[in-house]
Design a protein around this motif. Structure first.
Motif, PDB file in Angstrom:
ATOM      1  N   SER A  58      36.483  37.332  35.934  1.00 28.04           N
ATOM      2  CA  SER A  58      35.735  38.521  36.366  1.00 28.04           C
ATOM      3  C   SER A  58      35.613  38.551  37.879  1.00 28.04           C
ATOM      4  O   SER A  58      35.748  37.516  38.544  1.00 28.04           O
ATOM      5  CB  SER A  58      34.327  38.542  35.741  1.00 28.04           C
ATOM      6  N   GLY A  59      35.318  39.727  38.391  1.00 31.18           N
ATOM      7  CA  GLY A  59      35.014  39.839  39.808  1.00 31.18           C
ATOM      8  C   GLY A  59      33.724  39.127  40.162  1.00 31.18           C
ATOM      9  O   GLY A  59      33.565  38.616  41.278  1.00 31.18           O
ATOM     10  N   ASP A 162      33.656  42.797  48.888  1.00 33.44           N
ATOM     11  CA  ASP A 162      33.662  43.160  47.477  1.00 33.44           C
ATOM     12  C   ASP A 162      34.516  44.423  47.320  1.00 33.44           C
ATOM     13  O   ASP A 162      34.048  45.537  47.500  1.00 33.44           O
ATOM     14  CB  ASP A 162      32.228  43.394  46.996  1.00 33.44           C
ATOM     15  N   ALA A 163      35.794  44.200  46.996  1.00 33.47           N
ATOM     16  CA  ALA A 163      36.750  45.298  46.837  1.00 33.47           C
ATOM     17  C   ALA A 163      37.003  45.591  45.360  1.00 33.47           C
ATOM     18  O   ALA A 163      38.083  46.051  44.982  1.00 33.47           O
ATOM     19  CB  ALA A 163      38.056  44.956  47.549  1.00 33.47           C
ATOM     20  N   SER A 186      38.145  43.232  41.031  1.00 28.57           N
ATOM     21  CA  SER A 186      37.809  43.275  39.610  1.00 28.57           C
ATOM     22  C   SER A 186      38.937  43.954  38.852  1.00 28.57           C
ATOM     23  O   SER A 186      39.503  44.957  39.309  1.00 28.57           O
ATOM     24  CB  SER A 186      36.510  44.050  39.383  1.00 28.57           C
ATOM     25  N   PHE A 187      39.259  43.409  37.677  1.00 29.43           N
ATOM     26  CA  PHE A 187      40.232  44.017  36.778  1.00 29.43           C
ATOM     27  C   PHE A 187      39.567  44.359  35.451  1.00 29.43           C
ATOM     28  O   PHE A 187      40.172  44.271  34.383  1.00 29.43           O
ATOM     29  CB  PHE A 187      41.419  43.072  36.555  1.00 29.43           C
ATOM     30  N   GLY A 197      39.538  42.111  30.976  1.00 28.09           N
ATOM     31  CA  GLY A 197      38.444  41.613  31.797  1.00 28.09           C
ATOM     32  C   GLY A 197      39.070  40.615  32.755  1.00 28.09           C
ATOM     33  O   GLY A 197      39.940  39.846  32.367  1.00 28.09           O
ATOM     34  N   GLY A 198      38.665  40.630  33.984  1.00 30.03           N
ATOM     35  CA  GLY A 198      39.272  39.699  34.936  1.00 30.03           C
ATOM     36  C   GLY A 198      38.909  40.047  36.356  1.00 30.03           C
ATOM     37  O   GLY A 198      38.308  41.086  36.638  1.00 30.03           O
TER      38      GLY A 198
END
Length: 381
Positions: A58-59, A162-163, A186-187, A197-198
Motif C-alpha cells: 500500500s501507499g 505523497d504522490a 498508491s496502486f 492493492g499496492g
C-alpha cells in the motif's frame, strides 16, 4: 433504481495485465518475491526518474517506511498537508510522532508555502525542528515544489512527497514523484493505475531503499535460520500483483489523457453555470486529473453539497465531498494547524464547497453525459 451504476473511479484493466499474470502462474512465482516485483520497481523508478523503488502492499506502508528512513521517532513533529486522505497522516502516528497540519493555497489546493514557512519558523524557535514534511499532491496536481523545496532546504528538513493521486502528472516537465527526498505512490483500485492493492516507495539512495526493503520483509537477517534484530513489517507486494502493475504501467499515458478529457468535458458543460468552478491547474504543470472536483458556491446556488450528492445517488451516480481536512478530523483534535492566512482556512472552504465527480478513465461519454444532465437539472443557470 434500475439505471447502471456510475462509479467515482473504478479499476480499468487494459488486457495487457493477463500476459504478466499468466507468466506468474506458469513459473509459480506467486509469492512476494519474483521477477515481476523487481521489474516493476525498476520500470516505475525509470518512469519517475528515481534511482530505485520498493514495491509494497500500500501507499500507506510506503509512507510509514519513508518516515522511518528519515529518522522519525516518538515525540518528533512532522508537518503534513491537511487537505488529504487520512492515510497521509496515520503513519506519523504509527511512529508516535506528532502531526502538525498545513493549509492549502488557492492556486494549487496543495500545501501553502507561506503557511509552511510560518510553521517551520515557529517550530525551530520552540526547539522542535520537524523531522519531515509530508507534501501531498492532491487530486492529481503537483504542489509548488520550487517554493516548498527552497523553504525545506533552508531549514534542513526532508520532504516526503505523497504522490498517491498524481502518477502521470508533471511539474515544470518533471514527473510527479520526483521531488521528495522520498516519494510514495498508491496502486489502490481507484488510483491512476492499480495492482488491486499496492504502493511503492521511491528514492535515490539505494542503500536506504534496501533498508526499507529489509524492514518490509519482517526484518529477517540474512542467515539460514530466522534471526531478527529489528522490528519488521509484512509490507511486500506479491509477484502476481506486480505483474498486474506492469501491464497497467504500459497504458498510463492513455489513462492520464482519458481523465483529463473527462475533466475538460465537465468544465465545458458546467463551467459557465453561476457559482460553479473547477480545480485550477497551475501554470507549468500538467495534472493527472485523478478526480474532477467541482466547487459550488452554495450561497449562489442555494443547494447543499450533501443534497447534490444525494440527488446523484438517487440516479445511481456515485459522487463524494472533497476531502475533509485532517485538522478538522476528531482523531486529530488538538493538533496544531497553520492556515493559508490568518482567518482564511482554504482547506475547510474547499471541503465545504467541493464535490468529486465520476472521473474514471473508463467512464463512457454516455455515462458522463448522464452525470452532466443530472447536474444541469440540479444547478440553477
Amino acid at each position: 433504481m434500475s439505471k447502471e451504476r456510475i462509479f467515482l473511479s473504478s479499476p480499468h484493466m487494459s488486457g495487457k495485465e493477463q500476459a504478466y499474470i499468466d507468466e506468474a502462474f506458469r513459473t509459480n512465482w506467486i509469492s512476494p518475491l519474483g521477477p515481476h516485483v523487481t521489474a516493476f520497481e525498476q520500470e516505475v523508478a525509470d518512469l519517475i526518474g528515481r534511482k530505485g523503488g520498493v514495491a509494497l502492499n500500500s501507499g500507506t506502508s510506503a509512507l510509514h517506511l519513508a518516515l522511518k528512513l528519515v529518522g522519525v521517532k516518538p515525540g518528533d513533529v512532522v508537518l503534513c498537508s491537511s487537505l488529504t486522505f487520512i492515510a497521509s497522516a496515520n503513519p506519523i502516528c504509527y511512529l508516535r510522532a506528532e502531526p502538525i497540519f498545513i493549509d492549502s493555497e488557492p492556486r494549487t489546493w496543495n500545501m501553502c508555502p507561506d503557511a509552511l514557512e510560518r510553521a517551520l519558523k515557529e517550530c525551530v524557535l520552540n526547539d522542535e525542528k520537524p523531522k519531515a514534511i509530508v507534501v501531498v499532491n492532491i487530486y492529481g496536481q503537483s504542489a509548488d515544489y520550487d517554493r516548498i523545496r527552497a523553504i525545506a532546504d533552508r531549514y534542513g528538513v526532508p520532504i516526503i512527497e505523497d504522490a498517491a493521486e498524481s502518477l502521470g502528472a508533471t511539474y515544470k516537465n518533471r514527473p510527479s514523484g520526483s521531488f521528495g527526498d522520498y516519494s510514495i505512490l498508491s496502486f489502490n483500485g481507484n488510483k491512476m493505475i492499480t495492482t488491486s492493492g499496492g504502493g511503492m516507495l521511491l528514492g535515490d539512495d539505494l542503500e536506504k531503499l534496501d533498508k526499507a526493503r529489509f524492514w518490509s520483509t519482517q526484518a529477517r537477517e540474512p542467515v539460514i535460520h530466522y534471526e531478527h534484530k529489528e522490528l519488521g513489517y509484512n509490507y511486500r507486494l506479491s509477484n502476481l500483483l506486480a505483474g498486474v502493475g506492469r501491464g497497467q504501467l504500459e497504458v498510463l499515458a492513455d489513462r492520464v489523457e482519458a481523465r483529463r478529457n473527462v475533466f475538460r468535458n465537465y468544465e465545458k458543460a458546467l463551467g459557465g453555470i453561476k457559482g460553479v468552478a473547477f480545480m485550477p491547474e497551475m501554470k507549468g504543470t500538467v495534472s493527472s486529473r485523478w478526480l474532477t472536483v467541482m466547487l459550488v458556491d452554495t450561497r449562489v446556488q442555494r443547494v447543499k453539497i450533501t443534497d447534490i450528492i444525494q440527488k446523484l445517488a438517487q440516479e445511481n451516480i456515485e459522487a463524494r465531498p472533497a476531502w475533509k481536512p485532517l485538522h478538522l478530523q476528531p482523531l486529530f483534535k488538538g493538533c496544531r494547524f497553520y492556515p493559508h492566512q490568518p482567518n482564511q482556512d482554504v482547506a475547510e472552504t474547499l471541503y465545504q464547497h467541493g464535490i468529486c465527480l465520476p472521473s474514471g478513465s473508463n467512464l463512457t461519454k454516455e455515462q458522463q453525459d448522464r452525470v452532466i444532465d443530472q447536474l444541469t437539472s440540479i444547478l440553477k443557470r
